[in-house]
Design a protein around this motif. Structure first.
Motif, short mmCIF file in Angstrom:
data_model
loop_
_atom_site.label_atom_id
_atom_site.label_comp_id
_atom_site.label_asym_id
_atom_site.label_seq_id
_atom_site.Cartn_x
_atom_site.Cartn_y
_atom_site.Cartn_z
N LEU A 80 20.01 -2.10 19.77
CA LEU A 80 19.13 -1.76 20.88
C LEU A 80 18.21 -2.92 21.25
CD1 LEU A 80 18.15 1.90 19.98
CD2 LEU A 80 19.60 1.13 21.85
N VAL A 81 17.68 -3.60 20.27
CA VAL A 81 16.81 -4.75 20.52
C VAL A 81 17.61 -5.89 21.13
CG1 VAL A 81 15.28 -6.44 19.46
CG2 VAL A 81 15.20 -4.07 18.71
N ILE A 82 18.82 -6.10 20.64
CA ILE A 82 19.69 -7.14 21.21
C ILE A 82 19.98 -6.82 22.67
CG2 ILE A 82 22.01 -8.12 21.13
CD1 ILE A 82 21.85 -7.88 18.08
N TYR A 83 20.24 -5.57 22.94
CA TYR A 83 20.53 -5.15 24.31
C TYR A 83 19.33 -5.36 25.23
CZ TYR A 83 22.95 -2.43 27.82
OH TYR A 83 23.59 -2.05 28.95
N MET A 84 18.13 -5.06 24.74
CA MET A 84 16.92 -5.31 25.53
C MET A 84 16.72 -6.81 25.78
SD MET A 84 14.11 -2.48 24.36
CE MET A 84 14.06 -2.97 22.66
N CYS A 85 17.04 -7.62 24.78
CA CYS A 85 16.92 -9.07 24.95
C CYS A 85 17.93 -9.60 25.97
CB CYS A 85 17.10 -9.78 23.61
SG CYS A 85 15.72 -9.51 22.48
N LEU A 86 19.12 -9.04 25.99
CA LEU A 86 20.10 -9.42 27.01
C LEU A 86 19.61 -9.06 28.41
CD1 LEU A 86 23.44 -8.40 25.28
CD2 LEU A 86 22.70 -10.70 25.85
N GLU A 87 19.01 -7.90 28.54
CA GLU A 87 18.45 -7.50 29.83
C GLU A 87 17.28 -8.41 30.23
OE1 GLU A 87 19.51 -5.20 32.02
OE2 GLU A 87 21.23 -4.87 30.72
N LEU A 88 16.50 -8.85 29.27
CA LEU A 88 15.42 -9.79 29.55
C LEU A 88 15.97 -11.11 30.07
CD1 LEU A 88 12.33 -10.21 29.36
CD2 LEU A 88 12.73 -11.13 27.08
N MET A 89 17.07 -11.57 29.48
CA MET A 89 17.71 -12.79 29.96
C MET A 89 18.23 -12.62 31.38
SD MET A 89 19.69 -13.78 26.45
CE MET A 89 20.76 -15.00 27.18
N LEU A 90 18.80 -11.47 31.67
CA LEU A 90 19.30 -11.19 33.01
C LEU A 90 18.16 -11.18 34.03
CD1 LEU A 90 21.78 -10.38 34.73
CD2 LEU A 90 21.16 -8.02 34.26
N ASN A 91 17.04 -10.57 33.67
CA ASN A 91 15.90 -10.54 34.58
C ASN A 91 15.27 -11.92 34.75
OD1 ASN A 91 15.99 -7.83 35.29
ND2 ASN A 91 14.92 -7.23 33.44
N ALA A 92 15.34 -12.75 33.74
CA ALA A 92 14.84 -14.12 33.87
C ALA A 92 15.68 -14.89 34.88
CB ALA A 92 14.84 -14.82 32.52
N SER A 93 16.98 -14.71 34.83
CA SER A 93 17.84 -15.39 35.80
C SER A 93 17.60 -14.84 37.21
CB SER A 93 19.30 -15.28 35.41
OG SER A 93 19.73 -13.94 35.46
N ASN A 94 17.34 -13.55 37.33
CA ASN A 94 17.02 -12.97 38.63
C ASN A 94 15.72 -13.55 39.19
OD1 ASN A 94 19.27 -11.36 38.79
ND2 ASN A 94 18.26 -9.55 37.95
#
Length: 101
Positions: free
Chosen positions: A30-44
Motif C-alpha cells: 500500500l505504501v509502495i502504491y502511494m509512492c507510485l501515485e506521488l511520482m505520477l502526480n509529480a510528473s503531472n
C-alpha cells in the motif's frame, strides 16, 4: 512575487524523489502504491508547469488523460492488493509470490 518555472520543477523533482525512494525502501504494498501515485502526480505537476510556461494547453490536456489512466490504475492496483490480502492476510512485498499458487 511570482512563482517561476524553476520553483515548480524543484517541487516536482522533490516529490518525485520522495516517491522514488519510498518505492525502493518500503515493503508494504500500500505504501509502495502511494509512492507510485506521488511520482505520477509529480510528473503531472511538471507537465502543467511547462504548459503554463510555454503558454499552451497541450501539457494540461496530457495531464487530463494521465489522470484518467491513473484512475484505472488505482482500480486494478487496489484489486491486486485486496486479492493478496485475502489470500495471505498480509500486504508485504515478499508475499507477492503467493498469488502464483
Amino acid at each position: 512575487m511570482t512563482v517561476g518555472l524553476e520553483q515548480y520543477i524543484a517541487v516536482s523533482a522533490a516529490l518525485f524523489a520522495i516517491g522514488f525512494f519510498g518505492v525502493l525502501r518500503r515493503k508494504n504494498t500500500l505504501v509502495i502504491y502511494m509512492c507510485l501515485e506521488l511520482m505520477l502526480n509529480a510528473s503531472n505537476l511538471a507537465l502543467v508547469a511547462f504548459s503554463r510556461y510555454h503558454g499552451g494547453m497541450s501539457g494540461s490536456v496530457f495531464v487530463f488523460f494521465t489522470i484518467t489512466v491513473a484512475a484505472a490504475e488505482v482500480a486494478v492496483g487496489l484489486a491486486i492488493i485486496v486479492a493478496l490480502f485475502r489470500k495471505r492476510q498480509t500486504v508485504q512485498v515478499p508475499d507477492l509470490n503467493a498469488l502464483k499458487n
